[in-house]
Design a protein around this motif. Structure first.
Motif, PDB file in Angstrom:
ATOM      1  N   ASN A  72       0.882  -1.160   0.000  1.00 51.12           N
ATOM      2  CA  ASN A  72       0.000   0.000   0.000  1.00 51.12           C
ATOM      3  C   ASN A  72       0.921   1.212   0.000  1.00 51.12           C
ATOM      4  N   ILE A  73       1.078   1.821  -1.163  1.00 52.03           N
ATOM      5  CA  ILE A  73       1.997   2.944  -1.332  1.00 52.03           C
ATOM      6  C   ILE A  73       1.170   4.219  -1.430  1.00 52.03           C
ATOM      7  N   ASP A  74       1.421   5.138  -0.519  1.00 55.76           N
ATOM      8  CA  ASP A  74       0.679   6.400  -0.479  1.00 55.76           C
ATOM      9  C   ASP A  74       1.612   7.522  -0.917  1.00 55.76           C
ATOM     10  N   ILE A  75       1.313   8.129  -2.047  1.00 50.60           N
ATOM     11  CA  ILE A  75       2.163   9.208  -2.538  1.00 50.60           C
ATOM     12  C   ILE A  75       1.549  10.577  -2.271  1.00 50.60           C
ATOM     13  N   GLY A  76       0.521  10.598  -1.458  1.00 49.09           N
ATOM     14  CA  GLY A  76      -0.030  11.862  -0.986  1.00 49.09           C
ATOM     15  C   GLY A  76      -0.935  12.584  -1.963  1.00 49.09           C
ATOM     16  N   TRP A  77      -1.303  13.760  -1.520  1.00 47.58           N
ATOM     17  CA  TRP A  77      -2.214  14.615  -2.273  1.00 47.58           C
ATOM     18  C   TRP A  77      -1.621  14.980  -3.622  1.00 47.58           C
ATOM     19  N   LEU A  78      -2.335  14.688  -4.676  1.00 43.42           N
ATOM     20  CA  LEU A  78      -1.915  14.955  -6.055  1.00 43.42           C
ATOM     21  C   LEU A  78      -0.585  14.309  -6.429  1.00 43.42           C
ATOM     22  N   GLY A  79      -0.171  13.297  -5.647  1.00 43.71           N
ATOM     23  CA  GLY A  79       1.059  12.574  -5.965  1.00 43.71           C
ATOM     24  C   GLY A  79       2.339  13.311  -5.632  1.00 43.71           C
ATOM     25  N   VAL A  80       2.265  14.311  -4.737  1.00 47.48           N
ATOM     26  CA  VAL A  80       3.458  15.083  -4.397  1.00 47.48           C
ATOM     27  C   VAL A  80       3.949  14.816  -2.980  1.00 47.48           C
ATOM     28  N   GLY A  81       3.370  13.840  -2.304  1.00 47.25           N
ATOM     29  CA  GLY A  81       3.832  13.460  -0.980  1.00 47.25           C
ATOM     30  C   GLY A  81       3.169  14.203   0.159  1.00 47.25           C
ATOM     31  N   ILE A  82       2.402  15.224  -0.132  1.00 47.44           N
ATOM     32  CA  ILE A  82       1.743  15.996   0.924  1.00 47.44           C
ATOM     33  C   ILE A  82       0.625  15.169   1.543  1.00 47.44           C
ATOM     34  N   ALA A  83       0.613  15.129   2.883  1.00 47.63           N
ATOM     35  CA  ALA A  83      -0.397  14.415   3.667  1.00 47.63           C
ATOM     36  C   ALA A  83      -0.400  12.909   3.410  1.00 47.63           C
ATOM     37  N   SER A  84       0.730  12.369   2.990  1.00 48.34           N
ATOM     38  CA  SER A  84       0.793  10.927   2.756  1.00 48.34           C
ATOM     39  C   SER A  84       0.903  10.195   4.088  1.00 48.34           C
ATOM     40  N   GLU A  85       0.391   8.994   4.095  1.00 53.77           N
ATOM     41  CA  GLU A  85       0.498   8.128   5.268  1.00 53.77           C
ATOM     42  C   GLU A  85       1.582   7.104   4.998  1.00 53.77           C
ATOM     43  N   ASN A  86       2.079   6.485   6.041  1.00 54.01           N
ATOM     44  CA  ASN A  86       3.158   5.509   5.891  1.00 54.01           C
ATOM     45  C   ASN A  86       2.795   4.430   4.882  1.00 54.01           C
ATOM     46  N   ASN A  87       3.774   4.066   4.065  1.00 53.09           N
ATOM     47  CA  ASN A  87       3.594   2.934   3.171  1.00 53.09           C
ATOM     48  C   ASN A  87       3.540   1.675   4.026  1.00 53.09           C
ATOM     49  N   MET A  88       2.748   0.704   3.581  1.00 54.79           N
ATOM     50  CA  MET A  88       2.649  -0.556   4.314  1.00 54.79           C
ATOM     51  C   MET A  88       2.909  -1.701   3.347  1.00 54.79           C
ATOM     52  N   TYR A  89       3.665  -2.657   3.842  1.00 54.70           N
ATOM     53  CA  TYR A  89       4.024  -3.826   3.046  1.00 54.70           C
ATOM     54  C   TYR A  89       3.696  -5.072   3.856  1.00 54.70           C
ATOM     55  N   LYS A  90       3.258  -6.129   3.141  1.00 48.37           N
ATOM     56  CA  LYS A  90       2.895  -7.366   3.822  1.00 48.37           C
ATOM     57  C   LYS A  90       3.295  -8.559   2.966  1.00 48.37           C
ATOM     58  N   ASP A  91       3.885  -9.573   3.602  1.00 51.24           N
ATOM     59  CA  ASP A  91       4.197 -10.820   2.931  1.00 51.24           C
ATOM     60  C   ASP A  91       2.877 -11.542   2.689  1.00 51.24           C
ATOM     61  N   ILE A  92       2.571 -11.839   1.462  1.00 50.68           N
ATOM     62  CA  ILE A  92       1.275 -12.435   1.117  1.00 50.68           C
ATOM     63  C   ILE A  92       1.119 -13.825   1.722  1.00 50.68           C
ATOM     64  N   LYS A  93       2.185 -14.629   1.718  1.00 56.35           N
ATOM     65  CA  LYS A  93       2.101 -15.997   2.252  1.00 56.35           C
ATOM     66  C   LYS A  93       1.859 -16.019   3.756  1.00 56.35           C
ATOM     67  N   THR A  94       2.633 -15.228   4.478  1.00 54.83           N
ATOM     68  CA  THR A  94       2.583 -15.304   5.940  1.00 54.83           C
ATOM     69  C   THR A  94       1.665 -14.270   6.568  1.00 54.83           C
ATOM     70  N   GLY A  95       1.362 -13.209   5.843  1.00 62.97           N
ATOM     71  CA  GLY A  95       0.566 -12.124   6.396  1.00 62.97           C
ATOM     72  C   GLY A  95       1.379 -11.194   7.280  1.00 62.97           C
ATOM     73  N   LYS A  96       2.676 -11.459   7.388  1.00 63.52           N
ATOM     74  CA  LYS A  96       3.556 -10.653   8.239  1.00 63.52           C
ATOM     75  C   LYS A  96       3.800  -9.279   7.617  1.00 63.52           C
ATOM     76  N   ALA A  97       3.689  -8.245   8.456  1.00 67.07           N
ATOM     77  CA  ALA A  97       4.019  -6.893   8.007  1.00 67.07           C
ATOM     78  C   ALA A  97       5.519  -6.796   7.769  1.00 67.07           C
ATOM     79  N   LEU A  98       5.900  -6.068   6.733  1.00 70.51           N
ATOM     80  CA  LEU A  98       7.306  -5.874   6.390  1.00 70.51           C
ATOM     81  C   LEU A  98       7.627  -4.383   6.432  1.00 70.51           C
ATOM     82  N   THR A  99       8.841  -4.069   6.842  1.00 65.29           N
ATOM     83  CA  THR A  99       9.298  -2.686   6.776  1.00 65.29           C
ATOM     84  C   THR A  99       9.809  -2.413   5.364  1.00 65.29           C
ATOM     85  N   HIS A 100       9.999  -1.152   5.068  1.00 67.47           N
ATOM     86  CA  HIS A 100      10.553  -0.789   3.766  1.00 67.47           C
ATOM     87  C   HIS A 100      11.937  -1.412   3.587  1.00 67.47           C
ATOM     88  N   GLN A 101      12.727  -1.390   4.665  1.00 68.14           N
ATOM     89  CA  GLN A 101      14.073  -1.987   4.607  1.00 68.14           C
ATOM     90  C   GLN A 101      13.998  -3.482   4.286  1.00 68.14           C
TER      91      GLN A 101
END
Length: 108
Positions: A72-101
């Motif tokens: 779930n990648i949020d690039i903010g208002w009009l795609g310029v990063g304004i008011a964006s929320e943290n990106n969220m990543y999840k391993d589909i197999k395990t359902g485990k949340a992943l960090t960007h790193q």
């Protein structure tokens, strides 16, 4: 040559302004582009509204299809990063949340 130097400076300036979630998307974009998945090595288009929505969709699709990562990648208002929320990543197999790193380590 001056044109290339100006483009690099614009990229650096944009990264300083945008930061956060948009910068994460640019990092993902660069990894995929470095592998020859795309033809454009210039990341300025990733910052342009409209074009960055296309890049976001492509990145999410690659993460899901090639690496089993739901993004779930949020690039903010009009795609310029304004008011964006943290990106969220999840391993589909395990359902485990992943960090960007963790995502970056998996795709490199």
């Amino acid at each position: 040559m001056e044109k290339i130097e100006n483009a690099k400076m614009e990229e650096q300036e944009l990264e300083q302004v945008a930061g956060g979630t948009l910068t994460e998307m640019v990092e993902l974009f660069r990894v995929f582009e470095s592998r020859g998945h795309g033809k454009n090595k210039n990341t300025i288009g990733v910052y342009l509204p409209g074009f960055n929505e296309i890049a976001k969709s492509d990145i999410k699709s690659r993460l899901k299809n090639d690496y089993g990562i739901e993004a779930n990648i949020d690039i903010g208002w009009l795609g310029v990063g304004i008011a964006s929320e943290n990106n969220m990543y999840k391993d589909i197999k395990t359902g485990k949340a992943l960090t960007h790193q963790e995502v970056m380590q998996r795709i490199k």
